[in-house]
Design an enzyme around this catalytic site. Structure first.
Site, PDB file in Angstrom:
ATOM      1  CG  HIS A   1      -2.129  -0.804   1.080  1.00 19.16           C
ATOM      2  ND1 HIS A   1      -3.282  -0.361   0.469  1.00 19.16           N
ATOM      3  CD2 HIS A   1      -2.375  -2.077   1.436  1.00 19.16           C
ATOM      4  CE1 HIS A   1      -4.181  -1.319   0.477  1.00 19.16           C
ATOM      5  NE2 HIS A   1      -3.661  -2.387   1.058  1.00 19.16           N
TER       6      HIS A   1
ATOM      7  CE  LYS B   1      -6.279  14.220  -0.499  1.00 20.60           C
ATOM      8  NZ  LYS B   1      -6.296  12.977  -1.271  1.00 20.60           N
ATOM      9  NE  ARG B   2      -4.305  10.609   9.660  1.00 24.82           N
ATOM     10  CZ  ARG B   2      -4.091   9.721  10.615  1.00 24.82           C
ATOM     11  NH1 ARG B   2      -4.962   8.749  10.828  1.00 24.82           N
ATOM     12  NH2 ARG B   2      -3.036   9.794  11.395  1.00 24.82           N
TER      13      ARG B   2
ATOM     14  CE  LYS C   1      -2.703  11.097   2.550  1.00 33.46           C
ATOM     15  NZ  LYS C   1      -3.526  10.396   1.545  1.00 33.46           N
TER      16      LYS C   1
ATOM     17  CB  THR D   1     -10.138   5.559  -1.985  1.00 34.74           C
ATOM     18  OG1 THR D   1      -9.768   5.871  -0.636  1.00 34.74           O
ATOM     19  CG2 THR D   1      -9.503   4.249  -2.411  1.00 34.74           C
TER      20      THR D   1
ATOM     21  CE  LYS E   1     -13.773   7.213   0.085  1.00 36.18           C
ATOM     22  NZ  LYS E   1     -13.037   7.614   1.313  1.00 36.18           N
TER      23      LYS E   1
HETATM   24  C1  LIG Z   1     -11.748   7.692   1.596  1.00 42.61           C
HETATM   25  C2  LIG Z   1     -11.247   8.095   2.907  1.00 42.61           C
HETATM   26  C3  LIG Z   1      -9.884   8.302   3.111  1.00 42.61           C
HETATM   27  C4  LIG Z   1      -8.852   8.165   2.011  1.00 42.61           C
HETATM   28  O1  LIG Z   1      -8.611   9.419   1.418  1.00 42.61           O
HETATM   29  P1  LIG Z   1      -7.347   9.634   0.430  1.00 42.61           P
HETATM   30  O2  LIG Z   1      -7.588  10.967  -0.165  1.00 42.61           O
HETATM   31  O3  LIG Z   1      -7.415   8.541  -0.565  1.00 42.61           O
HETATM   32  O4  LIG Z   1      -6.141   9.577   1.282  1.00 42.61           O
HETATM   33  C5  LIG Z   1      -9.459   8.695   4.362  1.00 42.61           C
HETATM   34  N1  LIG Z   1     -10.327   8.871   5.375  1.00 42.61           N
HETATM   35  C6  LIG Z   1     -11.653   8.691   5.213  1.00 42.61           C
HETATM   36  C7  LIG Z   1     -12.567   8.921   6.349  1.00 42.61           C
HETATM   37  C8  LIG Z   1     -12.157   8.291   3.976  1.00 42.61           C
HETATM   38  O5  LIG Z   1     -13.478   8.106   3.833  1.00 42.61           O
END
Ligand SMILES: *Cc1c(COP(=O)(O)O)cnc(C)c1O
Length: 811
Positions: free
Chosen positions: A348, A534-535, A540, A642, A646
């Protein structure tokens, strides 16, 4: 199920009174929720039991997804929806005079994961069940989930998240399936009278692993899979050995807290205990299950697939070897063949700091028998590899090196499949990070681009959009997402584009209300909603986003009457508690928000909202209202992403570097429907290798950059002297590890381009529609189908009426 609202109401009242001995209207929201959840869970039991029995009777192949993290969020609505009873429940609850939203929000958001990794595991659970594939989760029932984030004066503060305070209605404790997991002490082998080498143990710490099972409900199927989360307890027969509460701590703490470090390897003994605890309990329970199949051991890989989600569960490899050899009395060769055929592994991350390695001493003293097996695996690997590939490659790929155990190497050597999570990521694994292994085992490597469940992220999060899609192309896309591409035929249909625009607008109005409620900030719903959720991590690059906001602010200050498309920048992000730089970036953005939001010169033109406590439930609120999706990681660093999927599926336009799955998004949606900027991963590699990058030079020579960076340290931003300075230093004095300054100009250009396109509403809505139409390939249903067909070789168990709709190709 329920045949009518009336029937539901009757059963609900009865369930409530059975639980609380008073009537539902006297209960709190929590009690009303618990009664509703309990009722739904009871309705699941029959199918859950039938599924288990059918799997056993038909001896079907089962998949076990081992993951240290699951991030399911709230489950009430999702379960009711997948069971097809959500409309009846909504109507019934309303008739009872209750507020469905309040009941839904009374459920704790189950956050047993940090971010993308855990959320992926939960999306996979949803897709496995919805495709009728026998696929189970195996993880840890942490008593405290990911910390609750609060901002105090703009600083992140972490509070414990005791999500189990109000009873978890979805889980079932199954004491009869508990197992003992051993730690420490001494282990050695003795020959018994039949000539078997039998392991002997002394002075071990014995921990009882108790499973809590949660039904994983599929969409319109009767199959219900199992998520098994383990909890650590004192073995009943040893209770009398523990005299004080303190003495029980070393056991109880094993499943107390989730490590809140995202993509950062946290090297603590407790973490290793957690990993072995989950793995050992899981493998023991799987072997017991397979014994019930009553087949010769060599059929094991035909009936079981064990998946290692990231390196944390890599001990599956030596643990399965241990059980097959010590308890099933197989030879090493037989056991090894079974293990490799049974196990598969997903990588990952390519971040160095996330590559998990444990000191040999620690492994040896905590898990003496397991370490003996690891040593043997390593030795045999070295003996085989050395004559074929020579010293250099062999030492590069060995499990034991420099006094450490490499968990990734163990997973790769012990698995028949190794996959990355987006095309680019898999290529980087093969050509760079895992190049040595790719030379030795080219046949093991494959790509499985991540996906998301459209049920949670479109159907439930965005009902208005779902209804529009239904009206335009029928309901087939809900079980066969490929049909989403039919939306493409409406790209020139002004009525449809207007309807889509109106839905987005209404979703924005809803979010505006919520923002005012929780943050007290007034937002103009006509502004562009620009989202980065995101985190928080330097790779990032939330700070690149912040620099652009500052640049906009300075432009507006220079010319307050300028005509600029109003924009709202929305953030949601938690930082690992020990990650100082990430926390400084949070504080900096919060201070920029204070500055911008309270400056009368700025007005509606610019607003910054940083939500507290980002998580699944908040994501469900933000994503339907998003218009710009910020995916701006340094190319080559984000394995897949991800949230990009979304947001795209909800009609946001992506602003992206060529990183992770962004590249595939671009391919599917077409260059004209995405905003791409910045270095490519190849350019990043070259810039790193030839050591010509000089961020100080960019600071000195680029006036615009110079102005923005100075604003970090010249007092422009109130109350962020230290944090502004830290970011300034990292970018200017420490040569900007993530090439923020290099990508700055191109990023600003792309942002300006967004304003231009947005000023043509019709054009924007068309691009938005085309993004939704192109989002099908990112349905986790396709991802899971590929894992199932190509790696796990499991078969769907639904047929006839309860049939799962066959998936057609997404493109
Ligand atoms: C989808 C999701 C992530 C992943 O986000 P990335 O932009 O892909 O790092 C992290 N936290 C939550 C709560 C999510 O729903």
């Amino acid at each position: 199920m329920f045949n009518s609202t009336k029937e539901f109401i009757k059963e609900y009242k009865k369930t409530f009174e059975n639980l609380y001995a008073f009537t539902y209207d006297q209960g709190t929201n929590e009690q009303q929720y618990i009664a509703l959840g309990t009722l739904i869970k009871n309705k699941l039991s029959k199918n859950w039991q039938d599924t288990r029995e059918q799997y056993l009777n038909d001896k079907v192949k089962q998949v076990y997804y081992f993951s240290m993290e699951f991030l399911p969020g709230r489950q009430l609505k999702s379960n009711a929806y997948n069971m097809g009873i959500l409309p009846i429940i909504e109507a019934g609850v309303e008739e009872l005079g209750l507020n469905i939203d309040q009941l839904i929000e009374a459920e704790a958001d189950q956050a047993l994961g940090n971010g993308g990794l855990g959320r992926l595991a939960s999306c996979f659970m949803d897709s496995l069940a919805s495709l009728g594939i026998p696929g189970n989760g195996n993880g840890i029932r942490y008593q405290y989930g990911l910390f609750r984030q609060k901002f105090v004066d703009g600083y992140q503060v972490e509070l414990p998240e005791y999500w189990l305070r109000n009873q978890n209605v979805w889980e079932t404790r199954n004491d009869q399936s508990s197992y003992i997991v051993r730690f420490g002490g001494n282990a050695w082998l003795e020959m018994d009278h039949q000539g078997h080498l039998i392991p002997k143990y002394e002075d071990t710490l014995n921990v009882l692993a108790v499973p809590y099972d949660t039904p994983m409900v599929g969409y319109r199927t009767k199959k219900i899979n199992n998520l098994r989360l383990w909890s650590a307890e004192i073995p009943v027969e040893e209770e009398e050995n523990y005299r004080t509460i303190q003495e029980t701590e070393p056991i109880k703490e094993i499943t107390q807290v989730l490590y809140p470090d995202d993509s950062n390897f946290e090297g603590r003994l407790l973490r290793l205990k957690q990993e072995y605890f989950m793995v050992s309990a899981g493998v023991q329970s799987i072997v017991k299950q397979i014994r019930k199949y009553n087949l010769p051991r060599k059929y094991f890989p035909e009936k079981i697939a064990m998946h290692i989600n990231d390196t944390h569960p890599s001990l599956v490899v030596p643990e399965l070897m241990r059980i097959l050899i010590d308890e099933e009395h197989l030879s090493w060769e037989q056991a090894w063949e079974i293990t490799v055929k049974t196990c598969s592994y997903t990588n990952h991350t390519v971040l160095r700091e996330a590559l998990e390695r444990w000191p040999i001493d620690m492994m040896q003293s905590l898990l003496p028998r397991i370490y003996m097996i690891i040593e043997e695996i390593n030795q045999r690997f070295v003996e085989e590899t050395l004559p074929l590939y020579g010293e250099k490659l062999t030492w590069q790929t060995a499990i034991l090196q420099d006094g450490m155990v490499s968990m990734a190497h163990m997973a790769i050597i012990g698995s028949h499949s190794v996959n990355g999570v987006a095309q680019l990521h898999t290529e980087i694994l093969m050509n760079d990070v895992l190049k040595g292994f790719f030379t030795i085992y080219p046949e093991k490597f494959n790509n499985k681009t991540n996906g998301i469940t459209q049920r949670r992220w479109i159907h439930l999060a965005n009902p208005a959009l779902t209804q529009l899609i239904d009206e335009k192309i029928g309901e087939g896309w809900k079980q066969n997402p490929a049909e989403l591409k039919l939306l493409k035929s409406f790209e020139h249909d002004e009525e449809t584009l207007n309807e889509l625009g109106e839905i987005k607008y209404q979703n924005k109005v809803k979010l505006v209300k919520y923002i005012e409620e929780v943050q007290g900030i007034k937002i103009n719903p006509n502004a562009i909603f620009d989202v980065q959720i995101k985190r928080l991590h330097a790779y990032k690059r939330q700070h690149l986003n912040a620099l652009h906001i500052l640049d906009r602010y300075l432009r507006i200050k220079e010319n307050p009457s300028m005509d600029i498309q109003p924009r709202v920048f929305i953030f949601g992000a938690k930082a690992a508690p020990s990650y100082q730089y990430a926390k400084q970036i949070i504080k900096l953005i919060n201070s920029i928000a204070d500055l911008v939001n309270n400056d009368p010169d700025v007005g509606d033109k610019l607003k910054v909202v940083f939500f507290e406590n980002y998580g699944v439930s908040l994501a469900e609120k933000i994503i339907p209202a998003a218009e710009v999706s910020e995916q701006i990681s340094l190319a080559g660093k984000e394995a897949s992403g991800t949230s990009n999927m979304k947001l795209m599926a909800n009609g946001a336009l992506t602003l992206a570097t060529l990183d992770g799955a962004n590249i595939e998004i671009k391919e599917y949606v077409g260059d004209e429907n995405i905003f791409v900027f910045g270095l490519s991963s190849q350019e990043v590699t070259e810039l790193g290798e030839n050591q010509t990058y000089n961020s100080r030079y960019l600071y000195d020579s680029n006036d615009r950059l110079n102005r923005v960076l100075n604003a970090l340290v010249d007092g422009t931003i109130p109350n962020a002297q230290q944090e502004g300075g830290a970011v300034f230093d990292a970018l200017v004095h420490y040569n900007d590890e993530y090439f923020v300054l290099e990508d700055f100009d191109d990023y600003i250009k792309a942002q300006d381009e967004i304003d231009i396109v947005y000023s043509n509403k019709n054009e924007w809505n068309k691009k938005s529609l085309l993004n939704i139409a192109a989002s099908a390939p990112f349905s986790a249903d396709y991802t899971i189908k590929k894992y199932t067909d190509e790696i796990w070789k499991a078969k769907p168990q639904c047929s006839g009426k309860e049939g799962v709709h066959p998936l057609s190709e997404p493109l």
